[in-house]
Design a protein around this motif. Structure first.
Motif, PDB file in Angstrom:
ATOM      1  N   TYR A 173     -66.879 -77.993  46.559  1.00 12.44           N
ATOM      2  CA  TYR A 173     -66.427 -76.726  47.136  1.00 12.44           C
ATOM      3  C   TYR A 173     -65.843 -75.834  46.044  1.00 12.44           C
ATOM      4  O   TYR A 173     -65.408 -76.299  44.996  1.00 12.44           O
ATOM      5  N   ASN A 174     -65.856 -74.553  46.311  1.00  9.97           N
ATOM      6  CA  ASN A 174     -65.346 -73.548  45.389  1.00  9.97           C
ATOM      7  C   ASN A 174     -63.882 -73.273  45.722  1.00  9.97           C
ATOM      8  O   ASN A 174     -63.561 -72.725  46.782  1.00  9.97           O
ATOM      9  N   LYS A 175     -62.982 -73.656  44.813  1.00 15.59           N
ATOM     10  CA  LYS A 175     -61.553 -73.499  45.063  1.00 15.59           C
ATOM     11  C   LYS A 175     -61.137 -72.044  45.214  1.00 15.59           C
ATOM     12  O   LYS A 175     -60.091 -71.751  45.793  1.00 15.59           O
ATOM     13  N   GLU A 176     -61.951 -71.144  44.690  1.00 16.07           N
ATOM     14  CA  GLU A 176     -61.617 -69.729  44.808  1.00 16.07           C
ATOM     15  C   GLU A 176     -61.919 -69.190  46.202  1.00 16.07           C
ATOM     16  O   GLU A 176     -61.437 -68.122  46.588  1.00 16.07           O
ATOM     17  N   LEU A 177     -62.728 -69.929  46.960  1.00 19.47           N
ATOM     18  CA  LEU A 177     -63.130 -69.477  48.290  1.00 19.47           C
ATOM     19  C   LEU A 177     -62.572 -70.347  49.409  1.00 19.47           C
ATOM     20  O   LEU A 177     -62.362 -69.868  50.526  1.00 19.47           O
ATOM     21  N   VAL A 178     -62.347 -71.623  49.093  1.00 16.96           N
ATOM     22  CA  VAL A 178     -61.932 -72.576  50.123  1.00 16.96           C
ATOM     23  C   VAL A 178     -60.537 -73.101  49.828  1.00 16.96           C
ATOM     24  O   VAL A 178     -60.253 -73.536  48.705  1.00 16.96           O
ATOM     25  N   LYS A 179     -59.656 -73.078  50.817  1.00 15.03           N
ATOM     26  CA  LYS A 179     -58.315 -73.620  50.677  1.00 15.03           C
ATOM     27  C   LYS A 179     -58.307 -75.090  51.089  1.00 15.03           C
ATOM     28  O   LYS A 179     -59.166 -75.536  51.853  1.00 15.03           O
ATOM     29  N   GLU A 180     -57.333 -75.833  50.602  1.00 16.81           N
ATOM     30  CA  GLU A 180     -57.260 -77.267  50.906  1.00 16.81           C
ATOM     31  C   GLU A 180     -57.152 -77.516  52.404  1.00 16.81           C
ATOM     32  O   GLU A 180     -57.717 -78.480  52.931  1.00 16.81           O
ATOM     33  N   GLU A 181     -56.428 -76.662  53.105  1.00 20.67           N
ATOM     34  CA  GLU A 181     -56.288 -76.862  54.546  1.00 20.67           C
ATOM     35  C   GLU A 181     -57.625 -76.670  55.284  1.00 20.67           C
ATOM     36  O   GLU A 181     -57.807 -77.181  56.393  1.00 20.67           O
ATOM     37  N   ASP A 182     -58.545 -75.951  54.644  1.00 20.88           N
ATOM     38  CA  ASP A 182     -59.871 -75.795  55.249  1.00 20.88           C
ATOM     39  C   ASP A 182     -60.663 -77.090  55.217  1.00 20.88           C
ATOM     40  O   ASP A 182     -61.657 -77.230  55.934  1.00 20.88           O
TER      41      ASP A 182
END
Length: 239
Positions: A173-182
């Motif tokens: 996953y792309n950390k710039e687009l997806v948050k850990e809670e997602d």
């Protein structure tokens, strides 16, 4: 050793390695990578006899593998030759081509002694008569590998291979687009994807190869499901 069957180096989720047969056959046109023995036949027989294997004079071991695995094969071939004083010849044959090639080269005496094979093709290979059971090291294999891996290289209670590696899936996953809670659960991933998906701009929150059962099976087995039933058996038809 002119044999019509070969020992199995089996794989898909599991792969197995077998060094139970030796060959003195002529090679094909592929460029070999050979390791030459330095000891006499008596020393060879002495080392091999310790494990119940006595190669014939002039024996050598032919291995089929893809080119990416050559450094690994060369390393273990050196150890094998040092112990048994038997030369090892590497022939570049991709794992996806080995079973088909063995069906023609095996009966002609040109097949490999060791090869890699997806474990889910074991049934066809056994029915084709191109494999030797892992009989000498069967108990050792059972003692040193989890039952699930041994079962993957077995058919009708007979072990035909040696588990070599296990594959699994990874989620990038792309950390710039997806948050850990997602990523906390599949429900949160689905929720994120629904808000992110934009088909017109080729944007998707979550993707996998839905047309490949290899990837789909994780969804089934991971939730306690199965495909053919707990008591299903494979019907082999010969003719």
């Amino acid at each position: 050793m002119k044999i019509k069957k070969t020992a199995l180096l089996s794989a898909a989720l599991i792969t197995a390695l077998s060094l139970s047969a030796c060959s003195s056959n002529k090679t094909n046109n592929q460029a070999p990578s050979a390791i030459t023995p330095t000891a006499d036949a008596a020393q060879t027989a002495g080392n091999a006899e310790e494990e119940g294997l006595i190669p014939e004079p002039g024996a050598k071991l032919i291995i089929w593998e893809g080119k990416d695995e050559k450094p690994f094969i060369d390393a273990i071939a050196q150890e094998f030759t040092a112990k048994y004083k038997i030369p090892v010849e590497f022939q570049e044959v991709p794992a996806t081509d080995q079973r088909k090639k063995l069906k023609t080269d095996g009966p002609a005496g040109l097949g490999a002694d060791v090869l890699v094979m997806p474990h889910n093709t074991l049934g066809d290979a056994v029915a084709s008569g191109i494999l030797l059971p892992n009989d000498i090291f069967a108990e050792d294999t059972k003692a040193n590998y989890p039952k699930e891996l041994v079962d993957a290289v077995s058919l009708d209670g007979v072990i035909y291979g040696y588990p070599r590696n296990v594959e699994t899936y990874l989620l990038y996953y792309n950390k710039e687009l997806v948050k850990e809670e997602d990523l906390a659960s599949w429900d949160s991933i689905i929720k994120f994807a629904k808000g992110y998906n934009d088909v017109g701009n080729n944007k998707f929150g979550f993707m996998w190869q839905v047309g490949d059962f290899y990837y789909n099976y994780s969804w089934i087995a991971g939730n306690g499901g199965y495909v053919f039933g707990q008591t299903a058996r494979i019907l082999r038809i010969s003719g």
